[in-house]
Write an enzyme that holds these catalytic residues in place. Structure first.
Site, short mmCIF file in Angstrom:
data_model
loop_
_atom_site.label_atom_id
_atom_site.label_comp_id
_atom_site.label_asym_id
_atom_site.label_seq_id
_atom_site.Cartn_x
_atom_site.Cartn_y
_atom_site.Cartn_z
N HIS A 31 4.57 4.54 12.70
CA HIS A 31 3.53 5.58 12.63
C HIS A 31 4.01 6.91 13.21
O HIS A 31 3.21 7.69 13.73
CB HIS A 31 2.24 5.13 13.32
CG HIS A 31 1.45 4.16 12.51
ND1 HIS A 31 0.20 3.69 12.91
CD2 HIS A 31 1.70 3.54 11.33
CE1 HIS A 31 -0.25 2.85 12.02
NE2 HIS A 31 0.65 2.73 11.04
N GLU A 41 -4.89 1.67 2.98
CA GLU A 41 -4.72 0.56 3.92
C GLU A 41 -4.79 1.04 5.36
O GLU A 41 -5.33 0.34 6.23
CB GLU A 41 -3.39 -0.15 3.66
CG GLU A 41 -3.17 -1.42 4.45
CD GLU A 41 -2.52 -1.20 5.82
OE1 GLU A 41 -2.47 -2.17 6.60
OE2 GLU A 41 -2.06 -0.06 6.07
N GLU A 42 -4.24 2.21 5.62
CA GLU A 42 -4.17 2.70 7.00
C GLU A 42 -5.55 3.05 7.55
O GLU A 42 -5.71 3.25 8.74
CB GLU A 42 -3.26 3.93 7.07
CG GLU A 42 -1.82 3.69 6.64
CD GLU A 42 -1.05 2.79 7.60
OE1 GLU A 42 -1.62 2.41 8.64
OE2 GLU A 42 0.12 2.48 7.32
N GLU A 49 4.46 -5.69 4.02
CA GLU A 49 4.01 -4.71 4.99
C GLU A 49 5.16 -4.18 5.84
O GLU A 49 6.30 -4.63 5.70
CB GLU A 49 2.94 -5.33 5.91
CG GLU A 49 1.52 -4.85 5.64
CD GLU A 49 1.30 -3.38 5.95
OE1 GLU A 49 2.22 -2.70 6.46
OE2 GLU A 49 0.19 -2.90 5.70
N ASP A 80 6.62 1.62 6.46
CA ASP A 80 5.18 1.33 6.39
C ASP A 80 4.52 2.31 5.40
O ASP A 80 3.97 3.33 5.80
CB ASP A 80 4.55 1.48 7.77
CG ASP A 80 3.08 1.16 7.80
OD1 ASP A 80 2.64 0.44 6.89
OD2 ASP A 80 2.38 1.63 8.72
N HIS A 126 0.85 -1.20 0.00
CA HIS A 126 0.00 0.00 0.00
C HIS A 126 0.88 1.24 0.00
O HIS A 126 1.90 1.30 0.69
CB HIS A 126 -0.95 0.01 1.21
CG HIS A 126 -0.29 0.15 2.54
ND1 HIS A 126 -0.03 1.37 3.13
CD2 HIS A 126 0.16 -0.78 3.43
CE1 HIS A 126 0.53 1.21 4.30
NE2 HIS A 126 0.68 -0.10 4.52
#
Length: 971
Positions: free
Chosen positions: A301, A202-203, A228, A164, A152
């Site tokens: 994140h 995706e998130e 991922e 990510d 993604h």
């Protein structure tokens, strides 16, 4: 002299045991840490050329897409999408010009709209407009289903997404490059096709994968590789797999990494987050692999998930593994994944997999593990029973015996009067309970005093647990051996450990059979080593003379027997010089000390008891008997007959392999769990896991502990004191491992209000968040601050204060930033209600049904959007509808219609004309690339947080603008 020196150098004595144990643990620990922390080197230029990939270009692509944050709800997301499309077109054009003649289809999907339910307990429905990029490289055999590789390209609003999922995205680009290379032209074209998916969203609840799931091309592929990132560097691990057969493709990787424990963690719900793997398996029925970066989680994140904190080696580990796995998958011409019928992907078998030092990868069926477990439970038990029976029949079972020696030594003698075979029976259990109880107690102490210390110092926590258990167990084992020496201590410890692991194996068998979990695979290796070592301890007894009983008859060769055929050992009454026992043997020492008769067993001699005359012993002693120096001080005299070198074989069987497996699990588990306290997880569970694994790490060495030098243990005990003080007092965060502080700003918008009413929220660990807000954030100074448990992230505290109002849509009046229109009743059917929603500089909103009200039959329409496809069943009553659109135009409104779910005992039409439900409409702003203007409160927090803390997003929106009102039903 040479033989005696060799005997001492390799026999079961302090120096060789200490050195070998120390070398074993140090070398294994270093190897495990190296594999855990250091990704493999980038492949040679020759290997890169063989794949026809461009790693420097991949690194440049990663730098480009991670320049800014790129969540779905930010304009930078569209720019990255255009860049990726351009790179794909450039790759395909270049390879076609160089001679690739295969068919490739590029799908720029700006048409798929999907409506799907969330988890039943969530009461959620999501409407999403996809912006996926799909590349289909056709295979030479159209009858075979293509393989899907997915990543993604969106990131979270507070992370640059290098790991990510940036490295996965550029890996997919290079996979496209490699499999459309001119080297794949003609008859070298891949057998199966390849579908490369770069999904968006995706998130935000795996939206992009769900949009792909309703696209017509989705049903063509039956196997997949999902890439991922749940950490920010290191090696990419095989996180989970659907079955044995598809996992074997990953075995082709030159640097495999992963273990079934992570897959079982998802299966048991211990891992709360999800990946696109969930959609491919549950919605499409596919079979495949989930490969992901997984540590350190403190950068996940956050702004630290950037190119600066990763490496080309890390990128190559994912890319290289992907190339090798996809090569194996696309080369498979079997029909095992292309069956007809209800499940076209076929059905696989539950798998067990693990790597060995990042070099070797094992994969086999869970059923095979179950069969091996049952075999290892039954067969050794039978073998041990026969071995013990044979030893008892031969009168050589010295364990559990206290056979008197006849005739007894003189009353004033210090010589033992029995075989002393019970001595040492309870040492290991007592030592194990004492050491393990104290170590578990340390876990509770740590969680109470400094619960977050493992966040940045997991190795010091392990060092504390290991050194504590070592020191206490050594003290009990060595102390008991000093008071009551015995030659059977090692054997008792192995036999008792065997019983312990035998019981654990039964538990493992139950978890395999009932819960379908394969995480106990490592127990099999520990058990196998301990079992063989325990069996050796039994076999050693065969070298001993038969035990002695009164009333014997002569057997010859210096032994006598009673009427049942049992041999005896009698103490010698011959005079001897005591000085013979006080010095080590040298060249002048006679082979047999004493006058006339050869003596063995530390002053005992073979003799007849009873009426039978003594049989003259042979002039030469048994080969295993050398001198009294062969007997370890204070141990039973008959121990000189025991083979002196078997401990080396036991050490080899019981330590290296089990310790490697346990150590790799220790590092994996602690890296996965040690930083979850920032998410609200219970740290006691983390410390108990680390303590138990530390015990298992040392457990195979315990039979040797009573021979380990006190000098080494003093050093280890000093390490325990140092690490204990450090772990209880050290600050748990630093610049490399920063505490996550979750940000969100709620914004109540009222028509006519020039600013709206803003409230700023920071959520983090309760021990630190209030201090952060009060001491570091300027806008919170002299403000009313409230603190309460966060309703979403349990275990964390939410601190709220007014903060600086947001301005997500400059040059726009507050009342026009978001618009909510109630659909007139005349446009609605009976029992229906509707709203039209839009917002400036946002393409994400949601509708919450307040109070006890519930709705169903949700439909969404918007401007020129094409038809909507449902994924899955509509589900039950709805409490929230999430809305995502691909357009930024404020005129493109969501038109949401919902049927009110009547309360029980009330029929349709029972409500009055004015009846309705109270709704809260919330629009989200997630673009943090220009926070100084759009979200100044976030800019303030990022600027003034202490250096040991970092911002992460609390939810999909950094700013959530709210409108609340009652919406009537149509009649």
């Amino acid at each position: 002299m040479a033989r005696s020196t060799l005997l001492r150098a390799l026999s079961f004595r302090t120096t060789p045991v200490t050195l070998l144990t120390l070398i074993t643990y140090l070398s294994i620990s270093f190897a495990l840490l190296w594999v855990h922390l250091v990704p493999p080197n980038v492949a040679s230029n020759a290997e890169l050329a063989a794949w026809d990939i461009d790693l420097p270009q991949a690194w440049a692509d990663l730098q480009e897409i991670t320049k800014e944050y790129r969540p779905y709800n930010a304009r930078r997301n569209d720019e990255v999408r255009e860049y990726l499309l351009a790179q794909i077109q450039a790759i395909l054009k270049r390879n076609k010009d160089r001679g690739y003649d295969g068919s490739v289809e590029v799908i720029d999907d700006l048409e798929t709209n999907v409506l799907f339910p969330g988890e039943a307990k969530d009461g959620l429905t999501v409407y999403y407009e996809g912006t996926n990029i799909i590349v289909h490289v056709h295979g030479s055999n159209p009858e075979l289903s293509p393989v899907l590789i997915n990543a993604h390209y969106d990131s979270v609003s507070t992370g640059y997404g290098a790991t990510d999922d940036g490295k996965a995205v550029v890996s997919v680009l290079q996979v496209i490059n490699a499999f459309t290379s001119p080297k794949r032209a003609g008859d070298k074209q891949i057998k199966r096709g390849l579908i490369a998916l770069l999904n968006n969203g995706e998130e935000d609840y795996l939206n992009g994968a769900r949009a792909y799931a309703v696209h017509p091309i989705a049903n063509r592929s039956h196997t997949f590789l999902n890439l991922e990132g749940a950490g920010a560097g290191g090696r990419a691990t095989l996180f989970r797999s659907t079955d044995t057969e598809v996992t074997r493709f990953y075995k082709q990787s030159k640097r495999p990494f992963g273990m079934i424990i992570s897959g079982d963690g998802f299966k048991r719900g211990l891992v709360k987050s999800q990946t696109d793997y969930k959609v491919f398996v549950e919605n499409l029925g596919m079979r495949g692999l989930d490969v992901a970066f997984w540590q350190p989680r403190s950068r996940y994140h956050t702004e630290d998930d950037d190119v600066r904190h990763t490496s080309r080696e890390s990128l190559w580990h994912m890319l290289g593994s992907s190339l090798e796995t996809i090569e194996a998958m696309t080369s498979d011409t079997s029909k095992q994944f292309d069956r007809e019928g209800e499940n076209p992907a076929g059905t696989g078998s539950d798998a067990v997999w693990f790597d060995f030092l990042g070099r070797v990868f094992a994969v086999f069926k869970l059923h095979t593990l179950f069969a091996l477990t049952i075999t290892l439970i039954v067969v050794p038990f039978v073998v041990f029973a026969f071995t013990i029976y044979g030893l008892a029949a031969a009168s050589k079972l010295y364990y559990f015996s206290n056979t008197p020696l006849h005739p007894a030594p003189p009353p004033n003698s210090s010589k033992p009067t029995t075989t002393r075979g019970w001595r040492g029976l309870f040492r290991f259990p007592v030592a194990f309970v004492v050491a393990s109880g104290a170590t578990i107690g340390l876990a509770y102490l740590l969680e109470k005093i400094n619960p977050m210390i493992a966040y940045s110092h997991q190795l010091s926590v392990y060092a504390m647990f290991i050194s504590a258990w070592w020191s206490l167990l050594w003290f009990v084992m060595r102390g008991a051996d000093a008071i009551r020496p015995t030659a059977l201590g090692r054997g008792y410890a192995f036999l008792e450990q065997w019983l312990f692991w035998w019981a654990v194996m039964i538990f493992v068998a139950i978890t395999i059979n009932v819960q379908k979990l394969g995480s106990g695979y490592f127990v099999m290796f520990i058990y196998a080593g301990i079992t063989l070592s325990a069996w050796i301890s039994l076999l050693e007894l065969a070298a001993l003379p038969k035990k002695q009983y009164p009333g014997t008859t002569a057997l010859g060769n210096g032994y006598t027997s009673d009427h049942d055929g049992h041999s005896i050992i009698a103490p010698s009454d011959a005079p001897h010089d005591a000085s013979d026992d006080d010095h080590d043997p040298d060249e002048s020492t006679p082979l047999f000390r004493g006058r006339d008769r050869p003596r063995t067993f530390h002053g005992y001699t073979r003799t007849n008891i009873g009426t039978t005359p003594m049989h003259t012993p042979s002039p030469s002693p048994p080969p295993s008997i050398t001198s009294e120096s062969d007997i370890y001080p204070g141990e039973q005299p008959w121990s000189s007959h025991l083979p002196p070198y078997t401990w080396l074989l036991q050490h080899l069987l019981s330590l290296p392999i089990p310790t490697i497996f346990t150590g790799s699990i220790m590092l994996f588990v602690s890296s996965a769990l040690s930083q979850t306290g920032a998410d609200g997880s219970n740290m006691l569970t983390v410390y108990l896991s680390m303590a138990i694994l530390s015990i298992i790490f040392l457990l195979p060495a315990t039979p040797f502990f009573h021979r380990i030098s006190h000098k080494l243990t003093i050093i280890i005990f000093a390490a325990f004191i140092i690490t204990l003080i450090f772990n209880l007092r050290a600050f748990p965060f630093n610049r490399s491992d920063r505490l996550k502080v979750y940000f969100q700003q709620s914004w109540t918008l009222t028509p006519g209000d020039d600013q709206g009413k803003a409230a700023t929220h920071l959520v983090a660990h309760p021990d630190f968040i209030e201090k952060i807000v009060r001491d570091y954030i300027p806008s919170a100074r002299n403000q009313l601050i409230t603190a309460a448990e966060d309703p979403v992230r349990k275990g964390l505290t939410r601190v709220t204060w007014p903060g600086i109002p947001p301005n997500p849509a400059p040059e726009t009046k507050i009342g026009e930033v978001m618009q909510v229109e109630v659909v007139p009743r005349k446009e609605l059917g009976v029992g229906m209600m509707g709203v039209k929603v839009t917002a400036r500089e946002s393409r994400a909103c949601r509708i919450d049904v307040l109070g006890e009200g519930k709705v169903g039959n949700v439909t969404v329409a918007r401007g020129g959007a094409e038809g909507v496809k449902w994924l899955g069943d509509p589900g039950g009553p709805v409490k929230q509808v999430r809305l995502w659109r691909r357009s930024w135009e404020v005129e493109d409104k969501w038109d949401v219609r919902m049927r009110v779910v009547e309360p029980e005992n009330e029929g349709e039409g029972s409500k009055s004309e004015t009846a309705g439900l109270k709704l809260k409409v919330t629009c989200l702003w997630s673009d943090a690339n220009h926070v100084e203007f759009a979200i100044p409160a976030l800019n303030e927090v990022m600027k003034f947080l202490p250096e040991w803390a970092v911002v992460s997003k609390l939810s999909d929106g950094l700013v959530e603008g709210e409108w609340v009102g009652e919406v009537p039903m149509g009649v």
